[in-house]
Design a protein around this motif. Structure first.
Motif, PDB file in Angstrom:
ATOM      1  N   PHE A 110       3.410   8.107 -10.512  1.00  0.00           N
ATOM      2  CA  PHE A 110       3.998   7.924 -11.834  1.00  0.00           C
ATOM      3  C   PHE A 110       2.969   7.531 -12.890  1.00  0.00           C
ATOM      4  O   PHE A 110       3.202   7.731 -14.084  1.00  0.00           O
ATOM      5  CB  PHE A 110       5.138   6.913 -11.763  1.00  0.00           C
ATOM      6  N   ILE A 111       1.836   6.990 -12.467  1.00  0.00           N
ATOM      7  CA  ILE A 111       0.756   6.741 -13.418  1.00  0.00           C
ATOM      8  C   ILE A 111       0.293   8.060 -14.032  1.00  0.00           C
ATOM      9  O   ILE A 111      -0.122   8.117 -15.198  1.00  0.00           O
ATOM     10  CB  ILE A 111      -0.422   6.015 -12.723  1.00  0.00           C
ATOM     11  N   ALA A 112       0.399   9.138 -13.259  1.00  0.00           N
ATOM     12  CA  ALA A 112       0.004  10.461 -13.759  1.00  0.00           C
ATOM     13  C   ALA A 112       0.829  10.858 -14.984  1.00  0.00           C
ATOM     14  O   ALA A 112       0.311  11.534 -15.883  1.00  0.00           O
ATOM     15  CB  ALA A 112       0.157  11.507 -12.652  1.00  0.00           C
ATOM     16  N   TYR A 113       2.108  10.452 -15.032  1.00  0.00           N
ATOM     17  CA  TYR A 113       2.936  10.774 -16.193  1.00  0.00           C
ATOM     18  C   TYR A 113       2.356  10.148 -17.459  1.00  0.00           C
ATOM     19  O   TYR A 113       2.399  10.747 -18.534  1.00  0.00           O
ATOM     20  CB  TYR A 113       4.364  10.266 -15.990  1.00  0.00           C
ATOM     21  N   PHE A 114       1.806   8.941 -17.334  1.00  0.00           N
ATOM     22  CA  PHE A 114       1.245   8.259 -18.495  1.00  0.00           C
ATOM     23  C   PHE A 114      -0.038   8.938 -18.969  1.00  0.00           C
ATOM     24  O   PHE A 114      -0.224   9.203 -20.151  1.00  0.00           O
ATOM     25  CB  PHE A 114       0.962   6.792 -18.150  1.00  0.00           C
ATOM     26  N   PHE A 115      -0.923   9.248 -18.037  1.00  0.00           N
ATOM     27  CA  PHE A 115      -2.226   9.804 -18.405  1.00  0.00           C
ATOM     28  C   PHE A 115      -2.170  11.301 -18.731  1.00  0.00           C
ATOM     29  O   PHE A 115      -2.991  11.793 -19.503  1.00  0.00           O
ATOM     30  CB  PHE A 115      -3.237   9.559 -17.284  1.00  0.00           C
ATOM     31  N   GLN A 128       0.820  -1.207   0.000  1.00  0.00           N
ATOM     32  CA  GLN A 128       0.000   0.000   0.000  1.00  0.00           C
ATOM     33  C   GLN A 128       0.857   1.262   0.000  1.00  0.00           C
ATOM     34  O   GLN A 128       0.493   2.266  -0.620  1.00  0.00           O
ATOM     35  CB  GLN A 128      -0.920  -0.001   1.223  1.00  0.00           C
ATOM     36  N   THR A 129       2.003   1.197   0.672  1.00  0.00           N
ATOM     37  CA  THR A 129       2.892   2.362   0.728  1.00  0.00           C
ATOM     38  C   THR A 129       3.471   2.670  -0.640  1.00  0.00           C
ATOM     39  O   THR A 129       3.467   3.821  -1.094  1.00  0.00           O
ATOM     40  CB  THR A 129       4.036   2.106   1.731  1.00  0.00           C
ATOM     41  N   THR A 130       3.982   1.644  -1.325  1.00  0.00           N
ATOM     42  CA  THR A 130       4.568   1.871  -2.644  1.00  0.00           C
ATOM     43  C   THR A 130       3.499   2.172  -3.690  1.00  0.00           C
ATOM     44  O   THR A 130       3.798   2.781  -4.731  1.00  0.00           O
ATOM     45  CB  THR A 130       5.403   0.653  -3.084  1.00  0.00           C
ATOM     46  N   LEU A 131       2.243   1.786  -3.430  1.00  0.00           N
ATOM     47  CA  LEU A 131       1.152   2.124  -4.338  1.00  0.00           C
ATOM     48  C   LEU A 131       0.990   3.640  -4.439  1.00  0.00           C
ATOM     49  O   LEU A 131       0.604   4.161  -5.491  1.00  0.00           O
ATOM     50  CB  LEU A 131      -0.154   1.486  -3.861  1.00  0.00           C
ATOM     51  N   ILE A 132       1.326   4.344  -3.362  1.00  0.00           N
ATOM     52  CA  ILE A 132       1.258   5.808  -3.378  1.00  0.00           C
ATOM     53  C   ILE A 132       2.170   6.358  -4.460  1.00  0.00           C
ATOM     54  O   ILE A 132       1.785   7.228  -5.245  1.00  0.00           O
ATOM     55  CB  ILE A 132       1.646   6.383  -1.999  1.00  0.00           C
ATOM     56  N   GLU A 133       3.388   5.846  -4.533  1.00  0.00           N
ATOM     57  CA  GLU A 133       4.322   6.310  -5.558  1.00  0.00           C
ATOM     58  C   GLU A 133       3.903   5.819  -6.935  1.00  0.00           C
ATOM     59  O   GLU A 133       4.142   6.502  -7.941  1.00  0.00           O
ATOM     60  CB  GLU A 133       5.737   5.838  -5.228  1.00  0.00           C
ATOM     61  N   LEU A 169      12.545   2.138 -11.796  1.00  0.00           N
ATOM     62  CA  LEU A 169      12.124   1.203 -10.750  1.00  0.00           C
ATOM     63  C   LEU A 169      13.194   1.088  -9.674  1.00  0.00           C
ATOM     64  O   LEU A 169      12.886   1.037  -8.472  1.00  0.00           O
ATOM     65  CB  LEU A 169      11.838  -0.162 -11.372  1.00  0.00           C
ATOM     66  N   ALA A 170      14.466   1.086 -10.078  1.00  0.00           N
ATOM     67  CA  ALA A 170      15.569   1.002  -9.123  1.00  0.00           C
ATOM     68  C   ALA A 170      15.667   2.279  -8.297  1.00  0.00           C
ATOM     69  O   ALA A 170      15.727   2.230  -7.058  1.00  0.00           O
ATOM     70  CB  ALA A 170      16.881   0.744  -9.860  1.00  0.00           C
ATOM     71  N   GLU A 171      15.682   3.426  -8.964  1.00  0.00           N
ATOM     72  CA  GLU A 171      15.836   4.692  -8.248  1.00  0.00           C
ATOM     73  C   GLU A 171      14.689   4.947  -7.278  1.00  0.00           C
ATOM     74  O   GLU A 171      14.897   5.312  -6.114  1.00  0.00           O
ATOM     75  CB  GLU A 171      15.922   5.855  -9.240  1.00  0.00           C
ATOM     76  N   ILE A 172      13.469   4.750  -7.745  1.00  0.00           N
ATOM     77  CA  ILE A 172      12.294   5.052  -6.927  1.00  0.00           C
ATOM     78  C   ILE A 172      12.176   4.075  -5.765  1.00  0.00           C
ATOM     79  O   ILE A 172      11.847   4.462  -4.641  1.00  0.00           O
ATOM     80  CB  ILE A 172      11.027   5.016  -7.804  1.00  0.00           C
ATOM     81  N   GLY A 173      12.456   2.794  -6.028  1.00  0.00           N
ATOM     82  CA  GLY A 173      12.372   1.811  -4.953  1.00  0.00           C
ATOM     83  C   GLY A 173      13.354   2.108  -3.837  1.00  0.00           C
ATOM     84  O   GLY A 173      13.004   2.027  -2.646  1.00  0.00           O
ATOM     85  N   VAL A 174      14.580   2.475  -4.192  1.00  0.00           N
ATOM     86  CA  VAL A 174      15.586   2.809  -3.178  1.00  0.00           C
ATOM     87  C   VAL A 174      15.163   4.028  -2.378  1.00  0.00           C
ATOM     88  O   VAL A 174      15.210   4.022  -1.138  1.00  0.00           O
ATOM     89  CB  VAL A 174      16.957   3.071  -3.849  1.00  0.00           C
ATOM     90  N   GLY A 230       7.755   4.011 -13.592  1.00  0.00           N
ATOM     91  CA  GLY A 230       7.992   4.106 -12.159  1.00  0.00           C
ATOM     92  C   GLY A 230       6.824   3.613 -11.330  1.00  0.00           C
ATOM     93  O   GLY A 230       6.980   3.286 -10.148  1.00  0.00           O
ATOM     94  N   ALA A 231       5.646   3.527 -11.960  1.00  0.00           N
ATOM     95  CA  ALA A 231       4.465   3.035 -11.247  1.00  0.00           C
ATOM     96  C   ALA A 231       4.626   1.579 -10.829  1.00  0.00           C
ATOM     97  O   ALA A 231       3.942   1.103  -9.912  1.00  0.00           O
ATOM     98  CB  ALA A 231       3.222   3.190 -12.127  1.00  0.00           C
ATOM     99  N   LEU A 232       5.550   0.851 -11.468  1.00  0.00           N
ATOM    100  CA  LEU A 232       5.763  -0.557 -11.132  1.00  0.00           C
ATOM    101  C   LEU A 232       6.483  -0.744  -9.806  1.00  0.00           C
ATOM    102  O   LEU A 232       6.736  -1.877  -9.398  1.00  0.00           O
ATOM    103  CB  LEU A 232       6.569  -1.236 -12.243  1.00  0.00           C
ATOM    104  N   VAL A 233       6.780   0.348  -9.112  1.00  0.00           N
ATOM    105  CA  VAL A 233       7.483   0.237  -7.840  1.00  0.00           C
ATOM    106  C   VAL A 233       6.688  -0.563  -6.816  1.00  0.00           C
ATOM    107  O   VAL A 233       7.257  -1.112  -5.863  1.00  0.00           O
ATOM    108  CB  VAL A 233       7.814   1.652  -7.282  1.00  0.00           C
ATOM    109  N   PHE A 234       5.374  -0.682  -7.012  1.00  0.00           N
ATOM    110  CA  PHE A 234       4.571  -1.472  -6.072  1.00  0.00           C
ATOM    111  C   PHE A 234       5.020  -2.932  -6.048  1.00  0.00           C
ATOM    112  O   PHE A 234       4.775  -3.650  -5.067  1.00  0.00           O
ATOM    113  CB  PHE A 234       3.083  -1.380  -6.422  1.00  0.00           C
TER     114      PHE A 234
END
Length: 433
Positions: free
Chosen positions: A70-75, A61-66, A265-270, A388-392
């Protein structure tokens, strides 16, 4: 290629012949935009552990926030381009800042309820405003001043973006984590409902300050005589030439898109899981507030790495430099996975230095040699930011296998970047001939 600059009367204006110094005030104003969206984006790194404590969230749920961010970049990317075409660049910059300010004020509403769902919506709104700024601001930086110094100007504003990302964790640690029970308590502390409600309100002041700055900046830009970007007369020729060409024949671009996703995915996850990771008793045993201060070093390393990488690439090929940095990132992530205590914490901090050059270098290598297809290729690479939305996925791994083990995904992403640097992008040399 950017078009000529038009003055308010519609006439073409040539770039300044004095090295662009007459455009200094405009460039400075644009640099503040890069600073602000870097600053606001990285506030999330301290906001996420705060929201995890307030709403008792899982790592998923926490990573879903991020992910929502990043989903906003797509839409928002395509609507942003349409809006710019309709109302122009300057009004779009003002609109983007207004959207961001509205989202920041909405975060105050989310804290007052408090509501996890409203928080997700408002973060999406803020990210949509940042997307509009990104689409609008980059062309301005490219055309202000001499074309020969365009890369220098882009590096300058990117450095300002890094400055924003470096300062934001300290701001968030002090005004969000430092003013909350969850942020100043040791890991594992269970908050009472009253403490969670009080902690939720700690985001009111920082987001109010952010909203005020954004509104002031929007007013300044609305009143500033920014040049209007005109259409390049050669764009029609390029459009006809593009009809007989295909982006998908360029392997460096085709492979560059998933590589960019892997890097993000690496940068955002870290960055997102840094505070929770180093707060663990077997790592550094810090409070979230203290861990937030160390997060500043992670982003500071990225700023230092960008300056150093820019100088190094004056003498060495970009793909070779990328390979070295990707190899370094892989080594420190293996250290994160195999060690504990302060060694693991410092290894995770060091990965910021190695991540520093990856975004701009992957981007430029992917579009190298595209010729008249450069514009479309750049658009695809920008849309890859939505990856980056795949960070979940890392959140899912953390919930199932443990937080430290979840960084195996980061290590795998570093391997993807390394392979791209050693093999995937090298074909660009032949295609460019």
């Amino acid at each position: 290629m950017a078009g000529p600059i038009l003055n308010s009367g519609g006439g073409a204006v040539a770039p300044a012949s004095n090295g662009g110094r007459s455009y200094g005030p405009a460039l400075t104003l644009l640099a503040t935009l890069f600073f602000m969206w870097g600053f606001i984006t990285v506030i999330n790194n301290t906001l996420l552990p705060h929201l995890r404590s307030v709403f008792d969230l899982s790592y998923t749920q926490t990573t879903l926030i991020e992910s929502v961010w990043f989903i906003a970049y797509f839409f928002a990317s395509i609507p942003s381009a349409k809006l710019i075409e309709r109302i122009g660049y300057q009004k779009s910059l003002v609109t983007g800042l207004g959207i961001m300010a509205a989202g920041a004020l909405g975060m105050i509403l989310a804290a007052s309820i408090p509501s996890y769902g409203v928080t997700l919506v408002m973060l999406f709104v803020i990210a949509s405003g940042i997307t509009l700024l990104q689409v609008a601001a980059n062309p301005y930086v490219a055309v202000i001043g001499s074309p020969e110094t365009a890369s220098s100007r882009l590096n300058l504003v990117q450095a300002m973006n890094s400055a924003g990302t470096m300062l934001a964790p300290a701001f968030g640690a002090y005004l969000i984590l430092g003013r909350s029970v969850g942020g100043t308590a040791k890991a594992g502390r269970i908050l009472t409902p009253a403490e969670r409600l009080a902690d939720a309100h700690s985001v009111v002041l920082p987001y109010l300050l952010v909203a005020i700055v954004l509104v002031v900046l929007a007013v300044v830009i609305a009143r500033f005589p920014l040049p209007v970007i005109g259409q390049n007369a050669t764009s029609r020729v390029a459009k006809d030439e593009r009809k007989s060409l295909s982006l998908w024949k360029h392997r460096a671009l085709v492979l560059g898109i998933p590589t960019m996703v892997a890097y993000l995915l690496a940068e955002i996850g870290v960055a997102n899981l840094f505070v929770n990771f180093v707060s663990q008793p077997d790592i550094a045993d810090l409070t979230h507030e203290q861990a937030g201060q160390y997060l500043t070093l992670l982003w500071g390393g990225m700023m230092v790495g960008r300056f150093a990488g820019s100088a190094i690439m004056q003498k060495f090929r970009a793909e070779d430099v990328l390979a070295v940095f990707a190899g370094g990132a892989l080594l420190v992530m293996l250290a994160v996975l195999s060690t504990t205590g302060h060694a693991a914490m410092w290894a995770l901090i060091l990965v910021g230095l190695f991540h520093s050059i990856m975004f701009p270098t992957i981007f430029t290598l992917a579009i190298r040699g595209l010729g008249p297809l450069t514009e479309e290729g750049s658009g695809l690479m920008i849309m890859a930011i939505a990856g980056g939305a795949l960070v979940f996925v890392q959140g899912l791994l953390a919930d199932r296998y443990g937080l430290q083990a979840s960084f195996a995904l980061t290590a795998a992403c570093e391997v993807v970047v390394l392979l791209y640097a050693l093999w995937g992008c090298r074909v660009a040399d032949e295609e460019a001939k």
